[in-house]
Design an enzyme around this catalytic site. Structure first.
Site, mmCIF file in Angstrom:
data_model
loop_
_atom_site.group_PDB
_atom_site.id
_atom_site.type_symbol
_atom_site.label_atom_id
_atom_site.label_comp_id
_atom_site.label_asym_id
_atom_site.label_seq_id
_atom_site.Cartn_x
_atom_site.Cartn_y
_atom_site.Cartn_z
ATOM 1 N N THR A 1 0.849 -1.186 0.000
ATOM 2 C CA THR A 1 0.000 0.000 0.000
ATOM 3 C C THR A 1 0.887 1.239 0.000
ATOM 4 O O THR A 1 2.019 1.216 0.480
ATOM 5 C CB THR A 1 -0.946 0.024 1.216
ATOM 6 N N GLY A 2 0.355 2.329 -0.551
ATOM 7 C CA GLY A 2 1.193 3.515 -0.716
ATOM 8 C C GLY A 2 2.348 3.223 -1.650
ATOM 9 O O GLY A 2 3.474 3.659 -1.431
ATOM 10 N N GLY A 3 2.061 2.492 -2.727
ATOM 11 C CA GLY A 3 3.117 1.973 -3.583
ATOM 12 C C GLY A 3 3.455 2.819 -4.791
ATOM 13 O O GLY A 3 4.234 2.389 -5.641
ATOM 14 N N SER B 1 4.928 5.917 -4.946
ATOM 15 C CA SER B 1 6.083 6.814 -4.881
ATOM 16 C C SER B 1 6.916 6.509 -3.647
ATOM 17 O O SER B 1 6.514 5.725 -2.780
ATOM 18 C CB SER B 1 5.634 8.284 -4.850
ATOM 19 N N GLY B 2 8.085 7.126 -3.575
ATOM 20 C CA GLY B 2 8.907 7.079 -2.376
ATOM 21 C C GLY B 2 9.252 5.679 -1.913
ATOM 22 O O GLY B 2 9.650 4.813 -2.696
ATOM 23 N N ILE B 3 9.080 5.439 -0.620
ATOM 24 C CA ILE B 3 9.421 4.157 -0.007
ATOM 25 C C ILE B 3 8.610 3.022 -0.621
ATOM 26 O O ILE B 3 9.137 1.945 -0.911
ATOM 27 C CB ILE B 3 9.196 4.228 1.518
ATOM 28 N N GLY B 4 7.311 3.242 -0.831
ATOM 29 C CA GLY B 4 6.455 2.179 -1.372
ATOM 30 C C GLY B 4 6.878 1.741 -2.754
ATOM 31 O O GLY B 4 6.949 0.546 -3.051
ATOM 32 N N SER C 1 7.485 4.731 12.246
ATOM 33 C CA SER C 1 8.353 5.891 12.057
ATOM 34 C C SER C 1 9.240 6.048 13.272
ATOM 35 O O SER C 1 8.864 5.661 14.389
ATOM 36 C CB SER C 1 7.505 7.156 11.881
ATOM 37 N N TYR D 1 0.815 12.820 14.360
ATOM 38 C CA TYR D 1 1.469 11.831 13.496
ATOM 39 C C TYR D 1 2.255 10.823 14.339
ATOM 40 O O TYR D 1 2.146 9.607 14.136
ATOM 41 C CB TYR D 1 2.399 12.554 12.528
#
Length: 250
Positions: free
Chosen positions: A12-14, A16-19, A137, A150
């Site tokens: 999930t969140g795939g 951009s970035g880390i994903g 995090s 957060y």
């Protein structure tokens, strides 16, 4: 043999970035990956970067109907899941005195509610012996002014890993938490509510506090995720693995 040969992974969140970096590395290790994110164009671009063995599903993890649609695609295309990287998250800066109900709700809807149901709804498709990795995090143990909502949401994620590792042990499904520090992705400038100048200042401030003296790269997080997803970590469950250049130890 590649470490994830023939596995089915969901990220999930795939987009951009880390994903994205992790989805690409997972495919490089021999798996098929299903990635989800909220923006269709970004997902298409991500799939082009990954290049092969990738399926995209547009969706928001805070919407349960979208999660149902994600897993319906996974079931139809692959029939099961071996690895889940529950990575989607959101965080905007809001000092205690100025934070609104909308800020609080959005953060917890994505980072806590979204995480919870992302995992819950995957379980019927999960093969026994699989691996679940949750993105928390460094903020789950650090005091970061302006980021307290957060940070609280990410502390909840860390505790999910503890409890779920015990709940799922009879199915030999390992659940671990991974805590990135300051990672060099577009998110600091595009999703936190900072101006470009403020984002640059924040990056410099973070870097000054990191023992290794630099921000991490998404590929360095991807390497840690693949380790936790693979049999190389077969005796590890319930942990929080900081990938933060030593920041949490300061």
């Amino acid at each position: 043999m590649k470490s994830l040969e023939g596995k089915i992974a969901v990220v999930t969140g795939g987009s951009s970035g880390i994903g994205l970096a992790t989805a690409k590395r997972i495919v490089d290790e021999g798996a098929h990956v299903v990635i989800t994110g909220r923006r269709e164009n970004e997902l298409k671009e991500a799939a082009a970067v990954i290049g092969k063995n990738v399926t995209t599903v547009v969706g928001d993890v805070s919407r349960l109907d979208d999660l149902d649609r994600l897993y319906a695609v996974v079931k139809e295309k692959h029939g099961h899941v071996d690895v889940l990287f529950a990575n989607a998250g959101a965080g905007t800066i809001a000092p205690l005195a100025a934070a609104t109900e909308a800020h609080f709700d959005q953060t917890f809807d994505v980072n806590v509610k979204g995480m919870f149901f992302t995992v819950q709804k995957a379980l019927p498709l999960f093969k026994d012996g699989g691996s679940i990795i949750l993105t928390s995090s460094v903020s789950n143990v650090k005091g970061l002014p302006g980021f307290t909502v957060y940070a609280a949401s990410k502390a909840a994620v860390r505790n999910f890993a503890r409890g779920w590792a015990l709940e799922l042990k009879d199915r030999k499904i390992r659940v671990n938490c991974l805590s990135p520090g300051a990672i060099d992705t577009p998110a600091l400038a595009t999703t936190t509510g900072l101006t470009p100048e403020q984002a640059e200042q924040a990056a410099a401030q973070f870097t000054s506090q990191i023992p290794m003296g630099r921000r991490g790269m998404p590929e360095e997080i991807a390497a840690a995720v693949v380790f936790l997803a693979s049999d190389e970590s077969s005796y590890i469950t319930g942990i929080d693995l900081p990938v933060d250049g030593g920041w949490a130890q300061g």
